[in-house]
Design an enzyme around this catalytic site. Structure first.
Site, PDB file in Angstrom:
ATOM      1  CD  GLU A 190      -2.895  -0.440   2.612  1.00 33.21           C
ATOM      2  OE1 GLU A 190      -2.967   0.748   3.023  1.00 33.21           O
ATOM      3  OE2 GLU A 190      -3.433  -1.387   3.194  1.00 33.21           O
ATOM      4  CD  GLU A 210     -12.381   2.129  -0.572  1.00 36.76           C
ATOM      5  OE1 GLU A 210     -12.897   1.239   0.142  1.00 36.76           O
ATOM      6  OE2 GLU A 210     -11.154   2.257  -0.724  1.00 36.76           O
ATOM      7  CE  LYS A 256     -11.658   2.714   3.514  1.00 30.79           C
ATOM      8  NZ  LYS A 256     -10.388   3.095   2.883  1.00 30.79           N
ATOM      9  CD  GLU A 308      -9.699   7.176   7.365  1.00 29.33           C
ATOM     10  OE1 GLU A 308      -9.415   5.976   7.533  1.00 29.33           O
ATOM     11  OE2 GLU A 308     -10.406   7.826   8.157  1.00 29.33           O
TER      12      GLU A 308
END
Length: 379
Positions: free
Chosen positions: A261, A315, A318, A323
């Protein structure tokens, strides 16, 4: 008049020049699904295969719909064992059942490359999880072998919190008490199974105001490591070399490293330091270019690191603004920004047409207006 063969070779050189100048990079992405507005897995798989050069994805579970969707796409998948499932998989029978339920129904049609056992387990400080992670990795490896699967490797991603020292990179060492007791056995397992040591380096979490350019691969004076004589011009290399130094200190500098990541958000809370579209583009675009270059790092030269950018999508479920905005793409599959992974079909098509013209007509050089061809484009 140029001879047809000479003309063909001349124009073929131009063809490859234009093709290579528009070549996109390959990279992996983390395909997270903490959202309620994402396209179906089959749409995602088709999009990645036809519209991008992304050739591997990492998911945070073993979602069967995703695994089915990536069958026969040529895109490899890393699946993840949830942290809470780790203790139960430390015994071989449970590991065999897990492989039977989550791998065998999809292998080999879906190219599963890695099983990630948990995520940043040591960062949880949960002694039970930590104690069972390596036994679970070993049990899953044995279960794969018993199922005659030799192409899937088992690993576990670590945050850089595993290091007690990282600046300068040559001082990199694992946390006291974890080095010989935890990491030496982990690394010995990786060496024996030829599996990678996975890390999640995030310059985004490590920069200060004065080191922002250093974190973003932008021009800067660098950070000098007096012990090695190396001057680091980006934090990503420094973080990887700190991990390498810690591994080498234990005698395992030969174990491969995979970047599981890394990323940078494009939107954050008001006045959140370092978060902007410009900075996200700078970090991720330069990152992708850097890891594809084969340049490696000062302590690991001439190496290409398998890298998974976080993340594929924004997303929306989150918890914080930043985030929710690590994605390279929006849920409607349009890019948030381009880091060089979109297929340039227009350029490929034009170059293909040129080559077709050359091979069919074998025309003379006088019959082609080069100034129009190469300065005005192929119309």
């Amino acid at each position: 008049m140029a001879k047809p063969r000479t003309l063909f070779l001349l124009l073929l050189t131009f063809y490859y020049h234009f093709s290579s100048s528009s070549a996109a990079y390959t990279v992996g992405v983390n395909y997270g699904t903490v959202a309620n507005n994402l396209p179906s897995p089959s749409q995602v798989a088709s999009f990645l295969k036809t519209q991008t050069t992304i050739d591997r994805v990492k998911i945070f579970d073993t979602n069967p719909d995703i695994l089915r969707a990536f069958a026969n796409t040529g895109i490899s998948v890393t699946v993840t064992v949830g942290n809470g499932d780790i203790p139960s998989l430390a015994k071989l029978p449970a590991a065999q059942s897990w492989i039977a339920a989550n791998i065998l129904p999809f292998h080999p049609q879906t190219s599963i490359k890695y099983i990630a056992v948990g995520n940043e387990v040591l960062a949880t400080s949960d002694k039970v999880l930590i104690a069972h992670t390596l036994p679970a990795m070993k049990a899953l490896t044995s279960a794969l072998e018993l199922a005659n699967i030799t192409t899937i490797h088992v690993a576990t991603p670590h945050s850089l919190g595993i290091l007690s020292s990282s600046e300068p990179p040559s001082t990199g060492r694992f946390r006291k008490g974890y080095d010989q007791r935890i990491f030496a056995p982990f690394l010995d397992y990786h060496r024996k199974t030829k599996s990678p040591f996975m890390v999640n380096p995030y310059p985004y979490f490590g920069f200060k105001a004065e080191t922002l350019n250093y974190a973003l691969f932008k021009p800067n004076s660098g950070v000098f490591d007096a012990a090695t004589g190396n001057n680091y011009t980006n934090m990503f290399d420094a973080q990887l070399d700190a991990v390498y130094s810690a591994m080498k200190r234990l005698g395992y500098g030969d174990v491969d490293i995979v970047v599981a990541e890394t990323g940078w958000p494009s939107v954050g809370d008001p006045n959140q330091p370092g978060v902007s579209m410009e900075n996200a583009i700078s970090y991720n675009k330069n990152l992708v270019k850097h890891v594809n270059s084969g340049k490696g790092t000062p302590l690991m030269p001439n190496r290409t690191f398998e890298t998974y950018v976080f993340s594929l999508f924004n997303e929306n479920l989150k918890p914080s603004v930043s985030e929710r905005n690590f994605g390279l793409f929006k849920p409607d599959l349009t890019p948030v920004y381009d880091v060089g992974i979109l297929r340039d079909d227009k350029v490929i098509s034009k170059n293909s047409s040129l080559l077709l013209l050359i091979t069919r007509n074998k025309t003379s050089v006088e019959e082609i207006n080069f100034s129009s061809l190469f300065f005005n484009g192929f119309n």
